[in-house]
Design a protein around this motif. Structure first.
Motif, PDB file in Angstrom:
ATOM      1  N   ASN A   5      26.017  46.184  54.755  1.00 43.80           N
ATOM      2  CA  ASN A   5      27.396  46.036  54.298  1.00 43.80           C
ATOM      3  C   ASN A   5      28.191  45.071  55.176  1.00 43.80           C
ATOM      4  O   ASN A   5      29.009  45.509  55.982  1.00 43.80           O
ATOM      5  CB  ASN A   5      28.083  47.406  54.284  1.00 43.80           C
ATOM      6  CG  ASN A   5      27.426  48.367  53.341  1.00 43.80           C
ATOM      7  OD1 ASN A   5      27.218  48.062  52.182  1.00 43.80           O
ATOM      8  ND2 ASN A   5      27.076  49.537  53.839  1.00 43.80           N
ATOM      9  N   TYR A  49      32.037  51.302  52.457  1.00 44.75           N
ATOM     10  CA  TYR A  49      33.060  51.741  51.520  1.00 44.75           C
ATOM     11  C   TYR A  49      33.766  52.970  52.090  1.00 44.75           C
ATOM     12  O   TYR A  49      33.121  53.889  52.584  1.00 44.75           O
ATOM     13  CB  TYR A  49      32.459  52.071  50.149  1.00 44.75           C
ATOM     14  CG  TYR A  49      33.464  52.714  49.235  1.00 44.75           C
ATOM     15  CD1 TYR A  49      34.538  51.976  48.760  1.00 44.75           C
ATOM     16  CD2 TYR A  49      33.378  54.056  48.897  1.00 44.75           C
ATOM     17  CE1 TYR A  49      35.501  52.555  47.941  1.00 44.75           C
ATOM     18  CE2 TYR A  49      34.323  54.645  48.082  1.00 44.75           C
ATOM     19  CZ  TYR A  49      35.379  53.888  47.610  1.00 44.75           C
ATOM     20  OH  TYR A  49      36.336  54.465  46.809  1.00 44.75           O
ATOM     21  N   ILE A  93      26.646  41.828  40.002  1.00 44.68           N
ATOM     22  CA  ILE A  93      28.096  42.045  40.017  1.00 44.68           C
ATOM     23  C   ILE A  93      28.638  42.007  38.589  1.00 44.68           C
ATOM     24  O   ILE A  93      29.429  42.867  38.193  1.00 44.68           O
ATOM     25  CB  ILE A  93      28.818  41.015  40.909  1.00 44.68           C
ATOM     26  CG1 ILE A  93      28.382  41.164  42.366  1.00 44.68           C
ATOM     27  CG2 ILE A  93      30.339  41.171  40.799  1.00 44.68           C
ATOM     28  CD1 ILE A  93      28.845  40.028  43.267  1.00 44.68           C
ATOM     29  N   SER A 114      27.437  45.212  36.736  1.00 42.80           N
ATOM     30  CA  SER A 114      28.075  46.405  37.267  1.00 42.80           C
ATOM     31  C   SER A 114      29.546  46.482  36.873  1.00 42.80           C
ATOM     32  O   SER A 114      30.039  47.546  36.466  1.00 42.80           O
ATOM     33  CB  SER A 114      27.929  46.413  38.792  1.00 42.80           C
ATOM     34  OG  SER A 114      28.583  47.517  39.348  1.00 42.80           O
ATOM     35  N   HIS A 115      30.245  45.378  36.961  1.00 38.78           N
ATOM     36  CA  HIS A 115      31.671  45.390  36.654  1.00 38.78           C
ATOM     37  C   HIS A 115      31.914  45.505  35.156  1.00 38.78           C
ATOM     38  O   HIS A 115      32.905  46.113  34.747  1.00 38.78           O
ATOM     39  CB  HIS A 115      32.359  44.187  37.281  1.00 38.78           C
ATOM     40  CG  HIS A 115      32.429  44.301  38.772  1.00 38.78           C
ATOM     41  ND1 HIS A 115      33.433  43.748  39.526  1.00 38.78           N
ATOM     42  CD2 HIS A 115      31.615  44.917  39.665  1.00 38.78           C
ATOM     43  CE1 HIS A 115      33.234  44.024  40.807  1.00 38.78           C
ATOM     44  NE2 HIS A 115      32.122  44.730  40.906  1.00 38.78           N
ATOM     45  N   SER A 163      31.704  49.135  34.580  1.00 41.24           N
ATOM     46  CA  SER A 163      32.897  49.826  35.048  1.00 41.24           C
ATOM     47  C   SER A 163      34.060  49.661  34.069  1.00 41.24           C
ATOM     48  O   SER A 163      34.802  50.618  33.808  1.00 41.24           O
ATOM     49  CB  SER A 163      33.295  49.338  36.442  1.00 41.24           C
ATOM     50  OG  SER A 163      34.362  50.119  36.916  1.00 41.24           O
ATOM     51  N   TYR A 214      36.674  51.730  44.530  1.00 41.81           N
ATOM     52  CA  TYR A 214      35.271  51.383  44.751  1.00 41.81           C
ATOM     53  C   TYR A 214      34.948  49.971  44.253  1.00 41.81           C
ATOM     54  O   TYR A 214      34.308  49.186  44.951  1.00 41.81           O
ATOM     55  CB  TYR A 214      34.339  52.403  44.080  1.00 41.81           C
ATOM     56  CG  TYR A 214      32.897  52.013  44.257  1.00 41.81           C
ATOM     57  CD1 TYR A 214      32.239  52.280  45.454  1.00 41.81           C
ATOM     58  CD2 TYR A 214      32.203  51.338  43.261  1.00 41.81           C
ATOM     59  CE1 TYR A 214      30.919  51.893  45.649  1.00 41.81           C
ATOM     60  CE2 TYR A 214      30.888  50.944  43.445  1.00 41.81           C
ATOM     61  CZ  TYR A 214      30.254  51.232  44.640  1.00 41.81           C
ATOM     62  OH  TYR A 214      28.954  50.829  44.839  1.00 41.81           O
ATOM     63  N   TYR A 215      35.382  49.631  43.052  1.00 42.25           N
ATOM     64  CA  TYR A 215      35.008  48.325  42.497  1.00 42.25           C
ATOM     65  C   TYR A 215      35.751  47.174  43.161  1.00 42.25           C
ATOM     66  O   TYR A 215      35.235  46.053  43.204  1.00 42.25           O
ATOM     67  CB  TYR A 215      35.106  48.318  40.971  1.00 42.25           C
ATOM     68  CG  TYR A 215      33.861  48.961  40.418  1.00 42.25           C
ATOM     69  CD1 TYR A 215      32.688  48.226  40.293  1.00 42.25           C
ATOM     70  CD2 TYR A 215      33.812  50.309  40.121  1.00 42.25           C
ATOM     71  CE1 TYR A 215      31.515  48.807  39.856  1.00 42.25           C
ATOM     72  CE2 TYR A 215      32.643  50.904  39.675  1.00 42.25           C
ATOM     73  CZ  TYR A 215      31.498  50.145  39.546  1.00 42.25           C
ATOM     74  OH  TYR A 215      30.325  50.734  39.132  1.00 42.25           O
ATOM     75  N   TRP A 236      36.176  47.165  46.364  1.00 37.73           N
ATOM     76  CA  TRP A 236      35.262  46.993  47.499  1.00 37.73           C
ATOM     77  C   TRP A 236      33.938  46.360  47.050  1.00 37.73           C
ATOM     78  O   TRP A 236      33.412  45.482  47.731  1.00 37.73           O
ATOM     79  CB  TRP A 236      34.998  48.349  48.159  1.00 37.73           C
ATOM     80  CG  TRP A 236      33.904  48.288  49.179  1.00 37.73           C
ATOM     81  CD1 TRP A 236      34.022  47.901  50.488  1.00 37.73           C
ATOM     82  CD2 TRP A 236      32.525  48.582  48.988  1.00 37.73           C
ATOM     83  NE1 TRP A 236      32.798  47.951  51.112  1.00 37.73           N
ATOM     84  CE2 TRP A 236      31.858  48.369  50.203  1.00 37.73           C
ATOM     85  CE3 TRP A 236      31.768  49.018  47.890  1.00 37.73           C
ATOM     86  CZ2 TRP A 236      30.495  48.572  50.361  1.00 37.73           C
ATOM     87  CZ3 TRP A 236      30.412  49.225  48.042  1.00 37.73           C
ATOM     88  CH2 TRP A 236      29.789  48.992  49.272  1.00 37.73           C
ATOM     89  N   HIS A 237      33.408  46.782  45.933  1.00 35.24           N
ATOM     90  CA  HIS A 237      32.093  46.351  45.466  1.00 35.24           C
ATOM     91  C   HIS A 237      32.001  44.832  45.329  1.00 35.24           C
ATOM     92  O   HIS A 237      31.018  44.220  45.753  1.00 35.24           O
ATOM     93  CB  HIS A 237      31.770  47.029  44.124  1.00 35.24           C
ATOM     94  CG  HIS A 237      30.402  46.771  43.620  1.00 35.24           C
ATOM     95  ND1 HIS A 237      30.142  45.824  42.656  1.00 35.24           N
ATOM     96  CD2 HIS A 237      29.215  47.337  43.944  1.00 35.24           C
ATOM     97  CE1 HIS A 237      28.846  45.827  42.399  1.00 35.24           C
ATOM     98  NE2 HIS A 237      28.259  46.731  43.170  1.00 35.24           N
ATOM     99  N   HIS A 281      32.001  43.357  48.776  1.00 33.01           N
ATOM    100  CA  HIS A 281      30.744  43.733  49.418  1.00 33.01           C
ATOM    101  C   HIS A 281      29.638  42.723  49.098  1.00 33.01           C
ATOM    102  O   HIS A 281      29.009  42.168  49.995  1.00 33.01           O
ATOM    103  CB  HIS A 281      30.384  45.147  48.939  1.00 33.01           C
ATOM    104  CG  HIS A 281      28.977  45.571  49.135  1.00 33.01           C
ATOM    105  ND1 HIS A 281      28.424  45.802  50.372  1.00 33.01           N
ATOM    106  CD2 HIS A 281      28.001  45.836  48.233  1.00 33.01           C
ATOM    107  CE1 HIS A 281      27.167  46.192  50.223  1.00 33.01           C
ATOM    108  NE2 HIS A 281      26.884  46.222  48.940  1.00 33.01           N
ATOM    109  N   HIS A 282      29.423  42.459  47.822  1.00 36.72           N
ATOM    110  CA  HIS A 282      28.336  41.544  47.445  1.00 36.72           C
ATOM    111  C   HIS A 282      28.689  40.084  47.719  1.00 36.72           C
ATOM    112  O   HIS A 282      27.817  39.298  48.075  1.00 36.72           O
ATOM    113  CB  HIS A 282      27.945  41.760  45.987  1.00 36.72           C
ATOM    114  CG  HIS A 282      27.152  43.015  45.786  1.00 36.72           C
ATOM    115  ND1 HIS A 282      25.932  43.231  46.383  1.00 36.72           N
ATOM    116  CD2 HIS A 282      27.419  44.127  45.060  1.00 36.72           C
ATOM    117  CE1 HIS A 282      25.463  44.418  46.028  1.00 36.72           C
ATOM    118  NE2 HIS A 282      26.358  44.986  45.229  1.00 36.72           N
TER     119      HIS A 282
END
Length: 178
Positions: free
Chosen positions: A11, A16, A69, A72-73, A76, A157-158, A160-161, A164-165
């Motif tokens: 990370n 997170y 990404i 995943s998004h 979400s 979370y998203y 941060w996500h 993060h990537h």
């Protein structure tokens, strides 16, 4: 603890940290982070060659991270819509490693997932900005954890996500001097 500068941390953007009881101001900040995420990712991969896009960060290439990404998004965003239109829906989980092993993620042009991410985020930000505090308190059930996920927690979370990537890609660029 010794940290090897040639081995990436899990990370690079930090772990997170859940943010319970978000204020309206903090929600607005997190929505702004989500709004900026596609531009930041596009900048992170700008000018990279195909060989560079295939560089590996831990288990995935940069190309796979970009596709992840976007995938995943998109999930979400859809989960958010389900949660706003159904009473505590059971969402569909997916195997992100299997998705990242598909041909589009392994060898596809990153322009497509970048465009997808930009479009999803434009729609998602419109929705997030229109949501009420009661909307952010709604939740969905996650089949893998068996837990209810509150939309304000998913927002945190998203935000941060994406960072993060994107930080993983920045780490590779810095490490290789790109």
């Amino acid at each position: 603890m010794f940290s090897d500068p040639y081995q990436p941390s899990a990370n690079p953007a930090g772990e997170y940290a859940a943010e319970p009881n978000l204020t309206a101001a903090r929600r607005a900040e997190l929505i702004a982070v989500i709004e900026q995420a596609p531009r930041e990712l596009e900048q992170a991969v700008a000018g990279l060659s195909d060989d560079q896009l295939d560089a590996i960060y831990r288990n995935w290439s940069i190309r796979q991270i970009v596709q992840h990404i976007a995938d995943s998004h998109a999930h979400s965003y859809i989960r958010c819509k389900w949660t706003l239109t159904e009473e505590q829906p059971l969402i569909k989980a997916y195997d992100e490693n299997k998705w990242s092993d598909l041909p589009d993620a392994r060898a596809g042009d990153v322009a497509a997932p970048l465009a997808m991410l930009a479009g999803v985020h434009r729609c998602w930000v419109q929705l997030l900005r229109a949501m009420t505090p009661a909307d952010f308190a709604r939740s969905f059930n996650h089949p893998e954890t068996g837990k209810a996920v509150v939309l304000s927690d998913a927002l945190s979370y998203y935000a941060w996500h994406g960072r993060h990537h994107t930080a993983q890609i920045a780490w590779l660029r810095e490490r290789h001097g790109w």
